[in-house]
Design a protein around this motif. Structure first.
Motif, short mmCIF file in Angstrom:
data_model
loop_
_atom_site.label_atom_id
_atom_site.label_comp_id
_atom_site.label_asym_id
_atom_site.label_seq_id
_atom_site.Cartn_x
_atom_site.Cartn_y
_atom_site.Cartn_z
N LYS A 264 0.76 -1.40 -0.12
CA LYS A 264 -0.03 0.11 0.03
C LYS A 264 0.86 1.29 0.05
CE LYS A 264 -3.71 -2.38 2.58
NZ LYS A 264 -4.48 -2.21 3.87
N ASP A 265 0.34 2.31 -0.23
CA ASP A 265 0.91 3.48 -0.31
C ASP A 265 1.47 3.73 0.89
OD1 ASP A 265 0.74 4.39 -3.23
OD2 ASP A 265 -1.33 5.34 -2.82
N SER A 266 0.82 3.80 1.97
CA SER A 266 1.03 4.15 3.43
C SER A 266 2.31 3.19 3.64
CB SER A 266 0.08 3.86 4.39
OG SER A 266 -0.49 2.23 4.46
N GLU A 267 2.56 1.98 3.36
CA GLU A 267 3.76 1.25 3.45
C GLU A 267 4.89 1.45 2.93
OE1 GLU A 267 1.70 -3.34 4.41
OE2 GLU A 267 1.54 -2.56 2.38
N LEU A 268 4.65 2.06 1.55
CA LEU A 268 5.66 2.37 0.87
C LEU A 268 6.38 3.96 1.44
CD1 LEU A 268 4.70 1.75 -2.83
CD2 LEU A 268 6.45 0.87 -1.65
N ALA A 269 5.36 4.54 1.76
CA ALA A 269 5.86 5.68 2.57
C ALA A 269 6.58 5.67 3.91
CB ALA A 269 4.70 6.76 2.72
#
Length: 294
Positions: A264-269
């Motif tokens: 997810k975007d949150s994990e990549l961030a």
């Protein structure tokens, strides 16, 4: 000027949805510009918006679309955007598609063009308007003129796969995906294990030499270290492996690329945040629309 723009950054399969809008859900596609020369690396689903952009911009600016397309390998996620690449339906388009020699019977041309049959797609090969040339290579250096060269290097994947290094007027961009570090496959404490360890180290050093001194290295970074433990042999790298490959190798900037589709975007961030401030080299998380100059 030598630059790269990211149109597709995911691995394995497109993953559209609310959890991938920041970094993007399209599969691999890079646009490299060496001044007026256009190089496209891979034809994943990111090539569809790139094609639309080229029609609105390059076609108007130059009167035609001309590009060298480099295919890393023919797994589905790296070629599936080809039928949706609208410049192939525009008269005057000139495409030079280069990819690795495979160990299977099918040629690169046959693999690419099989997609354009009614079993898979409603538009046939006969309806393409572009002039397309195919070229299969091993490890080599291609001179495109004007101080522009492309060097290929075989990588460690489950089929024939090439990394590419673009050198232009003293600047360089290298790709190392889909790739897994070479490792000893034999049991420990015997002569075969020792030979395997030496061979793996030699092959890893060849990859390090391939990217040495590059301004930008775009590297496979699909897994965390914990994930990689159960995915050894799948042909992809962990974030740790990527950092090891560029450490003390005179690389100025490394890009984490080929994101796990479930990430997810949150994990990549969060992962990106962990590497903030890194300067040897600078570490960047690939995202669609990102433009980097070498």
């Amino acid at each position: 000027m030598l630059s790269v723009r990211f149109w597709g950054v995911r691995g394995s399969i497109p993953c559209p949805g609310p959890d991938t809008v920041i970094y993007g859900g399209n599969t691999s596609c890079l646009e490299i510009r060496a001044d007026d020369h256009l190089i496209i690396i891979d034809l994943g689903t990111g090539v569809r918006p790139l094609g639309e952009w080229l029609i609105e911009n390059d076609l108007k600016k130059y009167g035609k679309i001309s590009a060298d397309i480099l295919i890393t390998h023919t797994h589905w996620d790296h070629i599936m955007g080809f039928p949706m690449f609208n410049p192939v339906y525009v008269p005057g388009t000139e495409l030079r598609i280069t990819g690795p020699v495979t160990f299977e019977d099918e040629s690169l041309k046959a693999i690419m063009e099989t997609q354009l049959s009614y079993q898979y797609w409603p538009v046939t090969l006969a309806e393409l308007a572009a002039k397309i040339e195919y070229n299969q290579i091993k490890e080599t250096t291609m001179d495109l003129g004007d101080d522009l060269t492309i060097t290929s290097k075989f990588l460690n994947h489950t089929i024939s796969c090439l990394g590419y290094r673009v050198d232009y007027k003293g600047k360089s961009i290298a790709t190392v995906y889909d790739h897994e570090q070479y490792r000893n496959l034999f049991a420990e404490d015997n002569s075969a294990a020792l030979e395997g360890k030496i061979a793996a180290a030699e092959e890893n050093e060849k990859v390090r030499q391939f990217i040495r001194g590059a301004d930008i290295v775009i590297h496979d970074s699909q897994y965390t270290q914990d994930e990689y433990a159960s995915r050894t042999g799948w042909g992809h790298s962990s974030y740790n492996d990527t950092v090891d490959a560029v450490k003390d190798n005179d690389v100025k900037k490394v890009v984490f690329f080929h994101h796990e589709p479930s990430r997810k975007d949150s994990e990549l961030a969060e992962i990106e945040k962990q590497y903030e401030g890194s300067t040897q080299p600078q570490i960047v998380m690939a995202r669609e629309g990102l433009i980097l100059e070498a």
